[in-house]
Motif scaffolding. Structure first.
Motif, PDB file in Angstrom:
ATOM      1  N   VAL A  51      -2.439 -16.920 -18.383  1.00 21.12           N
ATOM      2  CA  VAL A  51      -1.310 -16.147 -17.857  1.00 21.12           C
ATOM      3  C   VAL A  51      -1.759 -15.492 -16.552  1.00 21.12           C
ATOM      4  O   VAL A  51      -2.708 -14.693 -16.550  1.00 21.12           O
ATOM      5  N   THR A  52      -1.128 -15.860 -15.456  1.00 21.78           N
ATOM      6  CA  THR A  52      -1.501 -15.316 -14.150  1.00 21.78           C
ATOM      7  C   THR A  52      -0.549 -14.191 -13.739  1.00 21.78           C
ATOM      8  O   THR A  52       0.536 -14.040 -14.304  1.00 21.78           O
ATOM      9  N   LYS A  53      -0.953 -13.428 -12.734  1.00 24.42           N
ATOM     10  CA  LYS A  53      -0.122 -12.339 -12.245  1.00 24.42           C
ATOM     11  C   LYS A  53       1.015 -12.871 -11.386  1.00 24.42           C
ATOM     12  O   LYS A  53       0.874 -13.877 -10.687  1.00 24.42           O
ATOM     13  N   GLU A  54       2.162 -12.189 -11.462  1.00 23.49           N
ATOM     14  CA  GLU A  54       3.296 -12.518 -10.601  1.00 23.49           C
ATOM     15  C   GLU A  54       2.989 -12.076  -9.167  1.00 23.49           C
ATOM     16  O   GLU A  54       2.322 -11.060  -8.943  1.00 23.49           O
TER      17      GLU A  54
ATOM     18  N   GLN B 140       9.485  -8.745  -5.971  1.00 24.51           N
ATOM     19  CA  GLN B 140       8.772  -9.899  -6.504  1.00 24.51           C
ATOM     20  C   GLN B 140       9.182 -11.174  -5.789  1.00 24.51           C
ATOM     21  O   GLN B 140      10.281 -11.286  -5.245  1.00 24.51           O
ATOM     22  N   ALA B 141       8.262 -12.123  -5.779  1.00 23.45           N
ATOM     23  CA  ALA B 141       8.490 -13.382  -5.081  1.00 23.45           C
ATOM     24  C   ALA B 141       9.648 -14.150  -5.704  1.00 23.45           C
ATOM     25  O   ALA B 141       9.830 -14.143  -6.928  1.00 23.45           O
TER      26      ALA B 141
ATOM     27  N   GLY C 185      -0.551  -8.825  -5.010  1.00 23.50           N
ATOM     28  CA  GLY C 185      -0.142  -9.079  -3.640  1.00 23.50           C
ATOM     29  C   GLY C 185      -0.926  -8.179  -2.705  1.00 23.50           C
ATOM     30  O   GLY C 185      -1.671  -7.291  -3.142  1.00 23.50           O
ATOM     31  N   PRO C 186      -0.795  -8.401  -1.403  1.00 32.36           N
ATOM     32  CA  PRO C 186      -1.516  -7.553  -0.443  1.00 32.36           C
ATOM     33  C   PRO C 186      -0.983  -6.137  -0.450  1.00 32.36           C
ATOM     34  O   PRO C 186       0.154  -5.877  -0.881  1.00 32.36           O
ATOM     35  N   GLN C 187      -1.778  -5.203   0.014  1.00 32.14           N
ATOM     36  CA  GLN C 187      -1.312  -3.829   0.121  1.00 32.14           C
ATOM     37  C   GLN C 187      -0.215  -3.740   1.177  1.00 32.14           C
ATOM     38  O   GLN C 187      -0.052  -4.627   2.006  1.00 32.14           O
ATOM     39  N   SER C 188       0.543  -2.666   1.133  1.00 38.31           N
ATOM     40  CA  SER C 188       1.689  -2.509   2.031  1.00 38.31           C
ATOM     41  C   SER C 188       1.255  -2.319   3.476  1.00 38.31           C
ATOM     42  O   SER C 188       0.088  -2.014   3.757  1.00 38.31           O
ATOM     43  N   ASP C 189       2.193  -2.506   4.385  1.00 40.85           N
ATOM     44  CA  ASP C 189       1.957  -2.079   5.760  1.00 40.85           C
ATOM     45  C   ASP C 189       1.639  -0.586   5.731  1.00 40.85           C
ATOM     46  O   ASP C 189       2.300   0.179   5.027  1.00 40.85           O
ATOM     47  N   PRO C 190       0.637  -0.138   6.487  1.00 39.71           N
ATOM     48  CA  PRO C 190       0.346   1.298   6.508  1.00 39.71           C
ATOM     49  C   PRO C 190       1.471   2.074   7.186  1.00 39.71           C
ATOM     50  O   PRO C 190       2.081   1.598   8.139  1.00 39.71           O
TER      51      PRO C 190
END
Length: 336
Positions: free
Chosen positions: A54-57, A89-90, A159-164
Motif C-alpha cells: 500500500v503506497t501513499k497517495e 490530492q492528485a 508530496g513536496p513541501q509547499s511554496d514558502p
C-alpha cells in the motif's frame, strides 16, 4: 482482516476488483481462502500467500494565510496565530481520505539563513475537504517568518513541501514604522536568476522596519521575500544587515534598503542547494499604503549580487506592483 464478499464458484477462478484499501501505507500479507461444500474438497489448502504493498497517495500543499498578524497590544512581543493551508490530492482516479493527510507548519525566523532546521513547528488537522488548520497554540514572536507546509512521516499522503510564504508578526505601535505581508504576481523580469514557476507566479513577502529608538536615521527590523523558480527550487531572500542601507518615510509611501542573504531550497528534500545563493547581496524595497484592507497597496523589490549585478527584480520604484493579497501599513507620523 477479511476483504470483499464471499463468491460462489462452479469452477474457474475468483477475483475482487475496486476494493477500497483503508490501511496505512506499508506491506501486508494477503491470501485467498477457499471453502468447499463438497466432501471431495473439504481438506483443500487455501491459496498461496502474497504481499500487497500500500503506497501513499500523491498530493500537493499550499499555504493560504494569514500573511500579516498584529500582537494584542503595542507592548506584546508575540501573537497566537491560526495558520491555514490546503491539501489537494492528485487527480489519479483513486481518491483517498484527506483526514489521513498528516501535515505540519514549519516556521523559520528571518535570522535563520540556512533553514536547515525550523525554529518552530506547529501541528495541524486536515478536514475532509483538504482544509488545513493549525491546532493548539501557535505562538510567534515579532518577525517576518518563512512558512512551509509539509507532510509528516506518518501521513497517508506524500508530496513536496509547499511554496514558502511569509508571515509578518508586528506590534501596532504609534511611532513611525513600516510593516507588511502578502503576495504579488512576480513579473520575472529578465528571468533573473531563473524564470518564475508558471504553476505559481507568486512572490511572497513580509517586513517590519522602523528607526532605532532615539534615532531618525538608523533603521532596524527585517525583510523576507520568497518565490519558486521554474527550476523547481525555492529562492528565499532574507535581510541580515543594514550596512549601507537606509529607511525613508515620505507620506503613504516608504522605502528601505540593506544587505541580504539568498538561500535556495529544494522542496523535494527541504535542503539547501549547494552552489546557489549566498551572502552580501543588496536589496531595496519600496511600498505604498493605500489604506485598509490593502487591496490596492503596492510593493516592489530589487536585489543585487555582491558585485552590483541585478539578481532579481519585481517592479520598480516608479512602477510598483499592486498586491494580490495581504496588506501594507506605512505609519509615517509619530504620536507623543
Amino acid at each position: 482482516n477479511p476483504v470483499g464478499s464471499p463468491q460462489t464458484l462452479s469452477g474457474g477462478s475468483a477475483s475482487l476488483s475496486n476494493q477500497p484499501v483503508t490501511q496505512a501505507p506499508g506491506v501486508y500479507s494477503v491470501n485467498a481462502l477457499y471453502i468447499s461444500n463438497s466432501p471431495n474438497w473439504n481438506n483443500s489448502a487455501s491459496g498461496a500467500q502474497n504481499n500487497l504493498t500500500v503506497t501513499k497517495e500523491n498530493a500537493t500543499l499550499g499555504y493560504t494565510g494569514p500573511y500579516f498578524a498584529a500582537t494584542s497590544s503595542a507592548t506584546a512581543t508575540s501573537a497566537n496565530v491560526t495558520l491555514n493551508a490546503l491539501v489537494t490530492q492528485a487527480a489519479d482516479g483513486n481518491t483517498g481520505n484527506l483526514t489521513n493527510a498528516k501535515v505540519e507548519f514549519a516556521l523559520y525566523k528571518s535570522t535563520n539563513l540556512t533553514m536547515a532546521t525550523p525554529d518552530k513547528v506547529c501541528d495541524a488537522s486536515v478536514a475532509t475537504n483538504g482544509v488545513v488548520t493549525s491546532t493548539g497554540t501557535c505562538s510567534l514572536e515579532l518577525d517576518s517568518w518563512t512558512v512551509v507546509v509539509r507532510f509528516k512521516s506518518e501521513s497517508y499522503f506524500n508530496g513536496p513541501q509547499s511554496d514558502p510564504a511569509v508571515l509578518t508578526v508586528y506590534q501596532p505601535t504609534t511611532d513611525k514604522f513600516l510593516t507588511g505581508g502578502g503576495w504579488i504576481v512576480d513579473p520575472s523580469t529578465n528571468n533573473l536568476p531563473v524564470a518564475i514557476s508558471s504553476a505559481n507566479k507568486h512572490g511572497n513577502f513580509g517586513f517590519t522596519v522602523r528607526y532605532k529608538k532615539g534615532s531618525t536615521t538608523v533603521p532596524q527590523g527585517q525583510s523576507v521575500y520568497v518565490f519558486r523558480g521554474a527550476d523547481g527550487y525555492d529562492y528565499i531572500v532574507k535581510s541580515n544587515a543594514w550596512t549601507g542601507g537606509a529607511l525613508a518615510f515620505p507620506t503613504t509611501t516608504a522605502g528601505f534598503s540593506g544587505k541580504a542573504n539568498v538561500t535556495v531550497i529544494n522542496p523535494a528534500t527541504g535542503l539547501a542547494v549547494t552552489g546557489l545563493g549566498g551572502g552580501n547581496y543588496s536589496y531595496r524595497v519600496d511600498a505604498t499604503d493605500n489604506g485598509s484592507p490593502g487591496m490596492t497597496d503596492k510593493y516592489t523589490l530589487s536585489i543585487y549580487t555582491p558585485t552590483g549585478v541585478l539578481y532579481h527584480q519585481a517592479g520598480t520604484t516608479a512602477s510598483q506592483i499592486t498586491l494580490g493579497g495581504g496588506n501594507i501599513v506605512v505609519h509615517s507620523t509619530t504620536t507623543k
